[in-house]
Motif scaffolding. Structure first.
Motif, PDB file in Angstrom:
ATOM      1  N   HIS A  42      -1.362  30.677 161.642  1.00  0.00           N
ATOM      2  CA  HIS A  42      -2.435  31.491 161.073  1.00  0.00           C
ATOM      3  C   HIS A  42      -1.769  32.739 160.496  1.00  0.00           C
ATOM      4  N   GLU A  46      -0.094  39.596 163.335  1.00  0.00           N
ATOM      5  CA  GLU A  46       0.807  39.235 164.441  1.00  0.00           C
ATOM      6  C   GLU A  46       1.853  38.229 163.962  1.00  0.00           C
ATOM      7  N   LEU A 330     -10.783  33.138 164.431  1.00  0.00           N
ATOM      8  CA  LEU A 330      -9.815  33.445 163.374  1.00  0.00           C
ATOM      9  C   LEU A 330     -10.464  33.544 162.003  1.00  0.00           C
ATOM     10  N   HIS A 336      -6.522  36.425 167.984  1.00  0.00           N
ATOM     11  CA  HIS A 336      -6.264  37.132 169.243  1.00  0.00           C
ATOM     12  C   HIS A 336      -5.647  38.501 168.955  1.00  0.00           C
ATOM     13  N   PHE A 345       4.286  34.976 170.821  1.00  0.00           N
ATOM     14  CA  PHE A 345       5.303  34.993 169.768  1.00  0.00           C
ATOM     15  C   PHE A 345       6.679  35.404 170.291  1.00  0.00           C
TER      16      PHE A 345
HETATM   17  N1  ADE Z   1      -3.868  32.291 167.009  1.00  0.00           N
HETATM   18  C1  ADE Z   1      -4.864  32.960 167.615  1.00  0.00           C
HETATM   19  N2  ADE Z   1      -4.841  34.263 167.288  1.00  0.00           N
HETATM   20  C2  ADE Z   1      -3.799  34.438 166.441  1.00  0.00           C
HETATM   21  C3  ADE Z   1      -3.275  35.570 165.776  1.00  0.00           C
HETATM   22  N3  ADE Z   1      -3.797  36.778 165.911  1.00  0.00           N
HETATM   23  N4  ADE Z   1      -2.203  35.366 164.992  1.00  0.00           N
HETATM   24  C4  ADE Z   1      -1.670  34.132 164.858  1.00  0.00           C
HETATM   25  N5  ADE Z   1      -2.116  33.041 165.468  1.00  0.00           N
HETATM   26  C5  ADE Z   1      -3.185  33.192 166.266  1.00  0.00           C
END
Ligand code: ADE
Length: 405
Positions: A42, A46, A330, A336, A345
């Motif tokens: 995604h 983050e 999302l 998140h 991560f």
């Molecule tokens: N999956 C769930 N939340 C996410 C985020 N903030 N960034 C990337 N992948 C995710």
């Protein structure tokens, strides 16, 4: 656009202290030097911080989206225009564009694939693009399930680390991350009061229990549906009402699916759903609410708010579908929060190093990261929060050592 993306990426980075410590620890040594990484994730602030970390660890990184509706276009602009990290994604891309972007990532001839849901890995396999790939990583429960199927069918061509299965991933991201971001997505999309509402959560895995916990915390009356008797029994012992979907949906104000299974809400359920019910999905794919059944039962469909479609059924009842049945956390919110993606991560960055360092030993199979990595991530997080814990005594250490042998 680019400036907004840059500022938001910075904002997230300040909430990702573990990832930043790994970035700093490895930025001199550069263990990923000369390694090309294709990541299908995604595209969020983050993810941008993960990509920048991998780059500072020496890798060349390309990104594509793991969902056509979750891409944050300002993040794409900031990475493409300022950081020199090519991102092939845009919010609202068609299915053809989605797969074309995955193919662009594979055309980069990656040494490592980083995946969320399994689409990149599956396309690499079905289109014979796996030559030169040392290994991969997988972020999510659905992706790990697909990989294990490939492994058992004997078609997996390279080793993959199931990052999802690290404790510092699923216990936090799946539970607290999805719990909060699903509340966030549903509130941003609808602005309804949760207090006093009947909320049905389908699935009592780590994601479902996080969602149930947070909606209960907001004053909702939560009902769980399950097909697994053990998880259903746990839900009962956690104090929830448990019943079949056919019963639960009759009184539901909001239904959230989090099972990873198709057709959790289908015609027979829609036929008895309460007028005005909101339907949202928190599972990886848009298969949990049967959209074909919903479409066939509707007399008219219109977008009544951003990310909310109103289906007026032939008998006059209304059903509201969020985000076209895709991940509401999302698509209607930002996924998140950074604090929890920090853990997920960090595992991803350490998994890439682990793959390289163990490349001679690893076979085409699904692996989990060793406990020492999990414990390192947890220790770093605790330290960043200023929390200390006890050291094991001599006797405790001896016992741990003998138990471990
Ligand atoms: N999956 C769930 N939340 C996410 C985020 N903030 N960034 C990337 N992948 C995710």
């Amino acid at each position: 656009m680019r400036e907004r993306g840059r500022k938001r990426i910075k904002w997230a980075s300040r909430r990702m202290p573990v990832l930043m410590s790994i970035r700093e620890d490895y930025s001199q040594e550069k263990p990923l030097k000369g390694i090309r990484i294709a990541a299908c994730l995604h595209i969020t602030t983050e993810t941008a911080n993960l990509a920048l970390t991998l780059r500072d660890m020496g890798a060349e990184v390309r990104l594509c989206a793991s969902n056509p509706l979750s891409t944050q276009d300002d993040v794409v602009a900031a990475l493409n225009e300022e950081e020199g990290i090519e991102v092939y994604a845009r919010r609202g891309e068609s299915e053809e564009e989605y797969y074309a972007n995955i193919r662009k990532c594979l055309a980069f001839k990656p040494h490592i694939t980083v995946d969320d849901g399994g689409d990149l890995t599956v396309v690499a396999h079905t289109e014979g693009q796996y030559e030169g790939i040392i290994g991969g990583t997988e972020e999510t429960t659905t992706g790990v399930r697909r990989l294990r199927e490939m492994e058992s069918e004997g078609v997996l061509k390279y080793p993959v680390i199931a990052v999802n299965d690290s404790k510092t991933k699923y216990l936090f991201d799946n539970r607290y991350g999805t719990g909060q971001s699903t509340v966030d997505g549903i509130l941003r999309a609808t602005n309804v009061l949760l207090s006093g509402k009947v909320v049905v959560v389908a699935g009592y895995g780590w994601v479902g229990r996080g969602i149930a916990m947070r909606f209960r915390g907001m004053g909702a009356r939560v009902i769980i549906t399950e097909i697994d008797p053990i998880k259903a029994l746990e839900a009962v012992h956690d104090g929830y009402d448990v019943m079949p979907m056919y019963e639960a949906i009759k009184g539901a104000d909001l239904v959230i699916t989090a099972t990873g299974e198709p057709d959790v809400v289908r015609r027979e359920h829609l036929e008895v759903a309460k007028d005005g019910v909101l339907l949202a999905n928190a599972g990886h794919f848009d298969v949990e609410i049967n959209l074909r059944d919903l479409g066939a039962m509707a007399e008219s469909v219109s977008e009544i708010r951003r990310n909310v479609k109103e289906y007026v059924l032939k008998d006059g009842r209304r059903v509201y579908l969020l985000c076209e049945g895709r991940l509401a956390n999302l698509c209607a919110a930002e996924g998140h929060p950074a604090e929890v993606m920090d853990l997920s991560f960090s595992n991803q960055a350490l998994a890439a190093v682990y793959l390289l360092r163990n490349r001679e030993r690893l076979k085409p199979a699904v692996y989990t990261l060793p406990d020492v990595i999990d414990e390192d991530v947890a220790q770093r997080k605790l330290a960043s929060m200023g929390i200390r814990i006890d050291e094991p005594s001599e006797a405790q250490l001896r016992r741990r050592w003998t138990e471990g042998t």
